[in-house]
Write an enzyme that holds these catalytic residues in place. Sequence first.
Site, PDB file in Angstrom:
ATOM      1  CB  SER A 121      -8.802   1.700 110.673  1.00  0.00           C
ATOM      2  OG  SER A 121      -8.104   2.594 109.817  1.00  0.00           O
ATOM      3  CG  ASP A 172      -7.039   1.796 106.142  1.00  0.00           C
ATOM      4  OD1 ASP A 172      -7.541   0.863 105.487  1.00  0.00           O
ATOM      5  OD2 ASP A 172      -7.510   2.220 107.212  1.00  0.00           O
ATOM      6  CG  MET A 230      -5.120   4.920 101.402  1.00  0.00           C
ATOM      7  SD  MET A 230      -6.295   6.205 101.846  1.00  0.00           S
ATOM      8  CE  MET A 230      -7.260   5.359 103.112  1.00  0.00           C
ATOM      9  CG  HIS A 240      -7.776  -2.023 103.096  1.00  0.00           C
ATOM     10  ND1 HIS A 240      -8.800  -1.188 103.505  1.00  0.00           N
ATOM     11  CD2 HIS A 240      -8.011  -2.275 101.771  1.00  0.00           C
ATOM     12  CE1 HIS A 240      -9.615  -0.950 102.493  1.00  0.00           C
ATOM     13  NE2 HIS A 240      -9.153  -1.577 101.425  1.00  0.00           N
ATOM     14  CG  MET A 262      -7.636   1.029  99.812  1.00  0.00           C
ATOM     15  SD  MET A 262      -8.233   2.086 101.127  1.00  0.00           S
ATOM     16  CE  MET A 262      -7.090   1.605 102.428  1.00  0.00           C
ATOM     17  CG  MET A 320     -14.016  -1.062 100.540  1.00  0.00           C
ATOM     18  SD  MET A 320     -12.998  -0.786 102.010  1.00  0.00           S
ATOM     19  CE  MET A 320     -13.422   0.899 102.486  1.00  0.00           C
ATOM     20  N   GLY A 352     -13.693   8.339 108.677  1.00  0.00           N
ATOM     21  CA  GLY A 352     -14.728   9.252 109.159  1.00  0.00           C
ATOM     22  C   GLY A 352     -15.913   9.469 108.237  1.00  0.00           C
ATOM     23  CG  ASP A 366     -12.328  -0.711 106.095  1.00  0.00           C
ATOM     24  OD1 ASP A 366     -12.534   0.229 106.877  1.00  0.00           O
ATOM     25  OD2 ASP A 366     -11.268  -0.852 105.447  1.00  0.00           O
ATOM     26  N   GLY A 367     -15.568   0.742 107.097  1.00  0.00           N
ATOM     27  CA  GLY A 367     -16.053   2.063 106.723  1.00  0.00           C
ATOM     28  C   GLY A 367     -17.311   2.460 107.475  1.00  0.00           C
TER      29      GLY A 367
HETATM   30  C1  DX5 Z   1     -11.124   3.834 104.267  1.00  0.00           C
HETATM   31  C2  DX5 Z   1     -10.300   2.855 105.050  1.00  0.00           C
HETATM   32  C3  DX5 Z   1     -10.871   2.510 106.366  1.00  0.00           C
HETATM   33  C4  DX5 Z   1     -11.021   3.664 107.304  1.00  0.00           C
HETATM   34  C5  DX5 Z   1     -12.138   3.341 108.229  1.00  0.00           C
HETATM   35  O1  DX5 Z   1     -10.622   3.967 102.996  1.00  0.00           O
HETATM   36  O2  DX5 Z   1     -10.145   1.644 104.329  1.00  0.00           O
HETATM   37  O3  DX5 Z   1     -10.141   1.457 106.981  1.00  0.00           O
HETATM   38  O4  DX5 Z   1      -9.886   3.919 108.068  1.00  0.00           O
HETATM   39  O5  DX5 Z   1     -12.335   4.446 109.014  1.00  0.00           O
HETATM   40  P1  DX5 Z   1     -13.734   4.799 109.637  1.00  0.00           P
HETATM   41  O6  DX5 Z   1     -14.049   3.713 110.621  1.00  0.00           O
HETATM   42  O7  DX5 Z   1     -13.482   6.107 110.267  1.00  0.00           O
HETATM   43  O8  DX5 Z   1     -14.749   4.850 108.515  1.00  0.00           O
HETATM   44 ZN    ZN Z   2      -9.288  -0.150 105.472  1.00  0.00          ZN
END
Ligand code: DX5
Ligand code: ZN
Length: 226
Positions: free
Chosen positions: A8, A35, A37, A66, A68, A137, A145, A175-176
């Site tokens: 990511s 990602d 957002m 992805h 969001m 998720m 992080g 993811d996460g």
């Molecule tokens: C969170 C994102 C993830 C995020 C994952 O909202 O969808 O893709 O970047 O990052 P890590 O691996 O650091 O949790």
């Molecule tokens: Zn993501």
Amino acid sequence: MSVQIAPSILSADFAALGRDIAAVERGGADLIHVDVMDGHFVPNITIGPPVVKAIKRAATRPLDVHLMIEQPDLYIEDFVKAGANMISVHVEAVPHLHRTVHLIKKLGAKAGVVLNPATPAGVLEEIAPDLDFVLVMSVNPGFGGQAFIRHSLQKLRRVREVLTRAGSSAPIEIDGGIDLGNVAEVVAAGASILVAGNAIFGSSDAEAATRALRAAAVGAPTGSRA
Ligand code: DX5
Ligand code: ZN
């Protein structure tokens, strides 16, 4: 099912995305996870189609976008035109999920549906046969992080059951909070597309971290290129 590593770029250096993408591709990344957002569906704002278009010029691997965001139908075509190969939308953000999934497919991208940690797997029951992949998720979306929510292991097994009942063998993405310590467990629970931001770009060597994550995912000895 073979494992795919999807770094990511949320945790990459946004001033050097080309360099960071090249590093993870050298490390064997299968997909580049992007990602998006909007500051409404999640409390953070990241990037839009112009940046995806620039990433497309730098990346040689497919882009896994992805979303969001609220009202994704308004932007899906822009993201496909910018170079998205896979697009996932949150079931919590979309009132007419069947329409949205088929819009993504009609435009030529692979369609995925994302479930937040508190969203039950059963919500997929009717749409499962239409999906190219499901994204589970394992943190609340919005930030990189964060700590992995362990209940996600049970969720992965439940999603696989729903897909199997629907006659689907679609891959499940997780993811996460994925890192060297939990990646084998999520694979054992049914995930095969593994997103990692902080575990890769938070390290001093993103190339080596990508390689190490795959080795840990497939249970190979450390340092293996498996
Ligand atoms: C969170 C994102 C993830 C995020 C994952 O909202 O969808 O893709 O970047 O990052 P890590 O691996 O650091 O949790
Ligand atoms: Zn993501």
